[in-house]
Design a protein around this motif. Sequence first.
Motif, mmCIF file in Angstrom:
data_model
loop_
_atom_site.group_PDB
_atom_site.id
_atom_site.type_symbol
_atom_site.label_atom_id
_atom_site.label_comp_id
_atom_site.label_asym_id
_atom_site.label_seq_id
_atom_site.Cartn_x
_atom_site.Cartn_y
_atom_site.Cartn_z
ATOM 1 N N LEU A 167 33.592 39.717 61.784
ATOM 2 C CA LEU A 167 33.788 38.607 60.468
ATOM 3 C C LEU A 167 33.084 39.020 59.615
ATOM 4 O O LEU A 167 33.772 38.955 58.615
ATOM 5 N N ARG A 168 32.004 39.499 59.236
ATOM 6 C CA ARG A 168 30.610 39.751 58.332
ATOM 7 C C ARG A 168 31.450 40.783 57.393
ATOM 8 O O ARG A 168 31.905 40.752 56.104
ATOM 9 N N ALA A 169 32.040 41.651 58.495
ATOM 10 C CA ALA A 169 32.991 43.176 57.508
ATOM 11 C C ALA A 169 33.794 42.890 56.952
ATOM 12 O O ALA A 169 34.459 42.969 56.036
ATOM 13 N N SER A 170 34.601 41.695 57.599
ATOM 14 C CA SER A 170 36.181 41.426 57.300
ATOM 15 C C SER A 170 35.902 40.527 56.398
ATOM 16 O O SER A 170 36.560 40.795 55.246
ATOM 17 N N ALA A 171 34.800 39.900 56.290
ATOM 18 C CA ALA A 171 35.066 38.905 54.877
ATOM 19 C C ALA A 171 34.455 39.926 53.434
ATOM 20 O O ALA A 171 34.877 39.666 52.615
ATOM 21 N N GLU A 172 33.649 40.484 53.845
ATOM 22 C CA GLU A 172 33.356 41.958 52.809
ATOM 23 C C GLU A 172 34.639 42.552 52.671
ATOM 24 O O GLU A 172 34.563 42.996 51.115
ATOM 25 N N SER A 173 35.435 42.901 53.625
ATOM 26 C CA SER A 173 36.741 43.674 53.132
ATOM 27 C C SER A 173 37.540 43.013 52.144
ATOM 28 O O SER A 173 38.224 43.649 50.706
ATOM 29 N N THR A 174 37.613 41.381 52.204
ATOM 30 C CA THR A 174 38.449 40.832 51.401
ATOM 31 C C THR A 174 38.237 40.410 50.825
ATOM 32 O O THR A 174 38.600 40.199 49.516
ATOM 33 N N THR A 175 36.602 40.190 50.499
ATOM 34 C CA THR A 175 36.072 40.197 48.864
ATOM 35 C C THR A 175 36.074 41.063 48.145
ATOM 36 O O THR A 175 36.011 41.622 46.871
ATOM 37 N N SER A 176 35.792 42.654 48.872
ATOM 38 C CA SER A 176 35.960 43.932 47.820
ATOM 39 C C SER A 176 36.827 44.191 47.582
ATOM 40 O O SER A 176 37.723 43.906 45.829
ATOM 41 N N LYS A 177 38.123 43.332 48.401
ATOM 42 C CA LYS A 177 39.857 43.640 47.873
ATOM 43 C C LYS A 177 40.118 42.581 46.362
ATOM 44 O O LYS A 177 41.012 42.732 45.694
ATOM 45 N N GLU A 178 39.813 41.926 47.268
ATOM 46 C CA GLU A 178 39.451 40.391 45.510
ATOM 47 C C GLU A 178 38.789 40.890 44.431
ATOM 48 O O GLU A 178 39.487 40.814 43.482
ATOM 49 N N ALA A 179 37.837 41.247 44.488
ATOM 50 C CA ALA A 179 37.000 41.430 42.980
ATOM 51 C C ALA A 179 38.649 43.468 42.241
ATOM 52 O O ALA A 179 38.300 42.622 41.085
ATOM 53 N N ASP A 180 38.672 43.628 43.336
ATOM 54 C CA ASP A 180 39.722 45.190 43.311
ATOM 55 C C ASP A 180 40.315 44.024 42.208
ATOM 56 O O ASP A 180 40.984 44.570 41.293
ATOM 57 N N HIS A 181 41.352 43.097 42.389
ATOM 58 C CA HIS A 181 41.992 42.938 42.687
ATOM 59 C C HIS A 181 42.228 41.694 41.020
ATOM 60 O O HIS A 181 42.840 42.326 40.221
ATOM 61 N N GLY A 182 40.898 41.780 41.011
ATOM 62 C CA GLY A 182 40.695 40.653 39.866
ATOM 63 C C GLY A 182 40.427 41.560 38.498
ATOM 64 O O GLY A 182 40.961 41.024 37.683
ATOM 65 N N ARG A 183 40.152 42.819 39.272
ATOM 66 C CA ARG A 183 39.371 43.821 37.250
ATOM 67 C C ARG A 183 41.457 44.346 37.013
ATOM 68 O O ARG A 183 41.463 44.200 36.210
ATOM 69 N N ALA A 184 41.920 44.777 38.432
ATOM 70 C CA ALA A 184 43.037 44.450 37.550
ATOM 71 C C ALA A 184 43.876 43.667 37.039
ATOM 72 O O ALA A 184 44.638 44.521 35.572
ATOM 73 N N ASP A 185 43.896 42.781 37.228
ATOM 74 C CA ASP A 185 44.824 41.589 36.629
ATOM 75 C C ASP A 185 44.171 41.940 34.861
ATOM 76 O O ASP A 185 44.840 41.785 34.349
ATOM 77 N N ALA A 186 42.757 41.368 34.862
ATOM 78 C CA ALA A 186 42.044 41.557 33.417
ATOM 79 C C ALA A 186 42.367 42.531 32.793
ATOM 80 O O ALA A 186 42.526 42.605 31.923
ATOM 81 N N ALA A 187 42.502 44.305 33.723
ATOM 82 C CA ALA A 187 42.419 44.998 32.995
ATOM 83 C C ALA A 187 44.594 45.057 32.392
ATOM 84 O O ALA A 187 44.559 45.743 31.298
ATOM 85 N N ALA A 188 45.154 44.644 33.324
ATOM 86 C CA ALA A 188 46.695 44.157 32.968
ATOM 87 C C ALA A 188 46.634 43.631 31.478
ATOM 88 O O ALA A 188 47.627 43.479 30.771
#
Length: 195
Positions: A172-193
């Motif tokens: 559950l922790r690994a899954s949560a960390e993976s999701t958080t990491s993907k969301e952070a990457d997505h947020g950075r991509a949105d900010a860059a766009a």
Amino acid sequence: MTTDSEVIRRSRDSPRAFGDLFHRHATVVHRYIARRAGTDVADEVMSETFLVAFERRDRFDLAHSDARPWLLGIATVLLASYRRREARHLHSLARVAEREDDDGGLGQVASRADAVADIRRIAMRVRSLSDGDRDVLLLHAWADLSGEEIATALSIPVGTVRSRLSRARKILRASAESTTSKEADHGRADAAARA
């Protein structure tokens, strides 16, 4: 106050005494089952749990003063026949979380959307666990049983309980960390766009 083992001992000679055990633990057993498989199944499985317990009361280890782990263990075994319903119930929890009230403001909608996404991810993560890992996790989280009580409930060694609980938490922790990491990457991509 008499212990559960004393009630069970008495019920061997006077079957009506077993009713005391039902009155003591029916709410906890029902709540646990309802959380796992939904309220539509809870009454039936709870009744079946106490029927099996009554029929097997001669096998109860009277050294245990609390019958709650034993009863929840019986309920967990009976729930195995309801695994598909449990999976559908977890899926429906995720769907229910998607429903939004139309009268909320934009801030409430965004907040609610985040909560919906979190509930969906948690439900899917729990659903993806093996049956044994999910049983241990939910007996710990929803029935508030200790490691020793879970071992008694499932008739497995305490070490196995600890391993399963640790593995479930890690997944559950690994899954949560993976999701958080993907969301952070997505947020950075949105900010860059937007820049």
